[in-house]
Design a protein around this motif. Structure first.
Motif, PDB file in Angstrom:
ATOM      1  N   UNK A 326      34.261  29.807  41.744  1.00  0.00           N
ATOM      2  CA  UNK A 326      33.127  30.114  40.866  1.00  0.00           C
ATOM      3  C   UNK A 326      33.304  29.415  39.524  1.00  0.00           C
ATOM      4  N   UNK A 327      32.205  28.967  38.939  1.00  0.00           N
ATOM      5  CA  UNK A 327      32.279  28.378  37.609  1.00  0.00           C
ATOM      6  C   UNK A 327      31.380  29.104  36.612  1.00  0.00           C
ATOM      7  N   UNK A 328      30.954  30.329  36.984  1.00  0.00           N
ATOM      8  CA  UNK A 328      30.049  31.092  36.123  1.00  0.00           C
ATOM      9  C   UNK A 328      30.723  32.283  35.448  1.00  0.00           C
ATOM     10  N   UNK A 329      32.039  32.442  35.648  1.00  0.00           N
ATOM     11  CA  UNK A 329      32.750  33.564  35.022  1.00  0.00           C
ATOM     12  C   UNK A 329      33.100  33.192  33.588  1.00  0.00           C
ATOM     13  N   UNK A 330      32.752  34.042  32.652  1.00  0.00           N
ATOM     14  CA  UNK A 330      33.080  33.841  31.237  1.00  0.00           C
ATOM     15  C   UNK A 330      34.009  34.968  30.813  1.00  0.00           C
ATOM     16  N   UNK A 331      35.098  34.632  30.153  1.00  0.00           N
ATOM     17  CA  UNK A 331      36.065  35.641  29.717  1.00  0.00           C
ATOM     18  C   UNK A 331      36.345  35.525  28.224  1.00  0.00           C
ATOM     19  N   UNK A 332      36.388  36.677  27.568  1.00  0.00           N
ATOM     20  CA  UNK A 332      36.901  36.741  26.205  1.00  0.00           C
ATOM     21  C   UNK A 332      38.403  36.954  26.368  1.00  0.00           C
ATOM     22  N   UNK A 333      39.158  35.861  26.212  1.00  0.00           N
ATOM     23  CA  UNK A 333      40.559  35.860  26.624  1.00  0.00           C
ATOM     24  C   UNK A 333      41.460  36.634  25.671  1.00  0.00           C
ATOM     25  N   UNK A 334      41.287  36.416  24.391  1.00  0.00           N
ATOM     26  CA  UNK A 334      42.140  37.063  23.393  1.00  0.00           C
ATOM     27  C   UNK A 334      41.247  37.777  22.386  1.00  0.00           C
ATOM     28  N   UNK A 335      41.130  39.095  22.504  1.00  0.00           N
ATOM     29  CA  UNK A 335      40.267  39.825  21.586  1.00  0.00           C
ATOM     30  C   UNK A 335      40.730  39.649  20.145  1.00  0.00           C
ATOM     31  N   UNK A 336      42.046  39.754  19.914  1.00  0.00           N
ATOM     32  CA  UNK A 336      42.525  39.585  18.538  1.00  0.00           C
ATOM     33  C   UNK A 336      42.298  38.156  18.063  1.00  0.00           C
ATOM     34  N   UNK A 337      42.370  37.170  19.001  1.00  0.00           N
ATOM     35  CA  UNK A 337      42.092  35.783  18.635  1.00  0.00           C
ATOM     36  C   UNK A 337      40.630  35.589  18.289  1.00  0.00           C
ATOM     37  N   UNK A 338      39.733  36.248  19.044  1.00  0.00           N
ATOM     38  CA  UNK A 338      38.314  36.129  18.743  1.00  0.00           C
ATOM     39  C   UNK A 338      37.979  36.846  17.434  1.00  0.00           C
ATOM     40  N   UNK A 339      38.690  37.936  17.146  1.00  0.00           N
ATOM     41  CA  UNK A 339      38.529  38.584  15.837  1.00  0.00           C
ATOM     42  C   UNK A 339      38.968  37.643  14.716  1.00  0.00           C
ATOM     43  N   UNK A 340      40.039  36.899  14.972  1.00  0.00           N
ATOM     44  CA  UNK A 340      40.490  35.932  13.975  1.00  0.00           C
ATOM     45  C   UNK A 340      39.460  34.817  13.812  1.00  0.00           C
ATOM     46  N   UNK A 341      38.888  34.381  14.947  1.00  0.00           N
ATOM     47  CA  UNK A 341      37.829  33.360  14.877  1.00  0.00           C
ATOM     48  C   UNK A 341      36.674  33.875  14.018  1.00  0.00           C
TER      49      UNK A 341
END
Length: 421
Positions: A326-341
């Protein structure tokens, strides 16, 4: 099976993949109560010295542990742990345990970026212009000739000092140079950052604009048996770093380039080949990681169960490779990293970033959420919250240096009984 690096999401994927199929799993970590220790698929916990800080003690204790126990194989996932295990592969294999890493010589060809680009420039694969200066004088000699901007990066993610201790360097926004003077200052700062970077001076590399994409998978004697491709939708820092939001991807040309690299090094085991996808549609090789990668859960969720394929390979069986993924799966891999972003975006005056962040939080798959393994979800959530608060505090200190950020709550670790759940 001994799976090291029990706090990493990659190791949790290995644990759940193997444990759910009835494989007896021991999880190893440098501290008690790693996230993996709470998994229902883990039978026992093994605590060892920190590999980056005490590599000799870690290797010795791991050898002793494998000697006195019966484990089919040992698999590390983090870069520093894999480095030490690879360096000691033959000794560990002498215990009768399969060691799920490549031998030291092949591992060094990809771990040391100077060696990687030395062989890659002779392949039919686009590569950025890369220099390996040994001194500041060497940098001065090229400073007026390179095309700016350039990036100054360590030769390996973890570089060793004379005692084998490993120093980590993550590429940050201050590692880019826009002029000769900036290049000299950046190079000297990074070279003097640790004994490791003084022993192995950093590289100077052409900065390729674009989006980071990777081809990952499992190889056997230079043949890429199974593969998965992904692209990074967000990274932290935004200029280039760890992925925080990712999804599947397909491109035959990038796959062909990855196969060429894997064949050149005659690789066996898990591998990640990273490219920069430019606006004009070309793929430039930027890095090769000879180990499990942090975004492994996305490949598994998309149908490419690399840990089980790897286990089959170690057992001498023919891995049952999936025909597609599948190429339609999207994951927020690092929540703390996305908070930093998000914090970086707010610091740069971009409040509109709140919308995409909340949308991803509400609609994408969270890597740390494992309904079938709820205690690891709780442990990972607590870790993510703590790291997220730390990241936000760091950014707030930069934006508001005269204000004291709130402290992190001093929560007690989750306490559960040891054993399979």
């Amino acid at each position: 099976m001994l799976v090291l690096d029990g706090d990493s999401q990659a190791s949790l994927s290995v644990v759940s993949s193997l444990g759910s199929r009835g494989v007896d799993v021991t999880v190893g970590a440098a501290a008690e109560n790693s996230i993996g220790r709470y998994s229902r698929y883990v039978d026992r916990e093994y605590v060892h010295p920190e590999p980056s800080e005490r590599p000799v003690a870690f290797a010795n204790e791991l050898f002793d542990f494998l000697t006195r126990t019966d484990h089919f194989a040992v698999i590390p996932t983090r870069d520093d742990t894999t480095t030490v295990v690879s360096r000691n592969k033959q000794r560990l294999a002498d215990t009768g345990t399969h060691v799920g890493v490549e031998d030291w010589e092949r591992f060094q060809r990809v771990a040391n970026k100077a060696r990687t680009f030395a062989f890659a420039t002779d392949l039919d694969v686009p590569t950025p212009e890369t220099h390996a200066p040994a001194s500041l004088a060497d940098v001065e000699a090229i400073a007026d000739d390179v095309a700016y901007p350039v990036i100054v990066k360590s030769r390996s993610k973890h570089v060793a000092d004379s005692h084998g201790r490993l120093y980590t360097h993550e590429v940050g926004s201050n590692d880019y140079a826009d002029s000769p003077a900036d290049l000299l200052e950046t190079y000297e700062r990074l070279r003097n950052a640790s004994e490791g970077t003084r022993n192995e001076p950093p590289l100077v590399q052409e900065c390729i604009p674009g989006q980071t994409t990777t081809t990952v998978g499992l190889a056997r004697e230079g043949e890429l048996l199974a593969h998965f491709q992904e692209r990074r939708l967000r990274t932290t820092p935004a200029s280039g770093g760890s992925s925080t939001l990712i999804r599947g991807f397909r491109d035959d040309r990038m796959l062909a380039y990855a196969r060429t690299v894997v064949a050149e090094i005659d690789w066996t085991g898990p591998i990640q080949v990273e490219f920069m996808w430019t606006p004009d549609g070309e793929f430039y090789l930027v890095e090769v990681n000879g180990r499990y990668w942090g975004s492994l859960p996305l490949a598994v969720a998309s149908g490419v169960d690399v840990p089980w394929l790897h286990y089959s390979l170690l057992a001498g069986e023919k891995p049952c490779v999936p025909g597609c993924y599948r190429d339609d799966v999207v994951q927020q891999r690092l929540l703390y990293g996305d908070l930093k972003w998000l914090a970086e975006q707010l610091a740069d005056g971009n409040p509109a970033a709140i919308g995409p962040f909340l949308q991803a939080l509400a609609t994408t798959s969270q890597v740390f959420v494992r309904p079938s393994d709820p205690l690891t979800t709780l442990a990972a959530l607590r870790q993510a919250a703590e790291l997220g608060v730390e990241a936000l505090q760091a950014e707030l200190r930069d934006v508001f240096p005269d204000r004291e950020p709130p402290s992190t709550p001093d929560d007690k670790p989750i306490q559960v009984e040891q054993g399979r759940r």
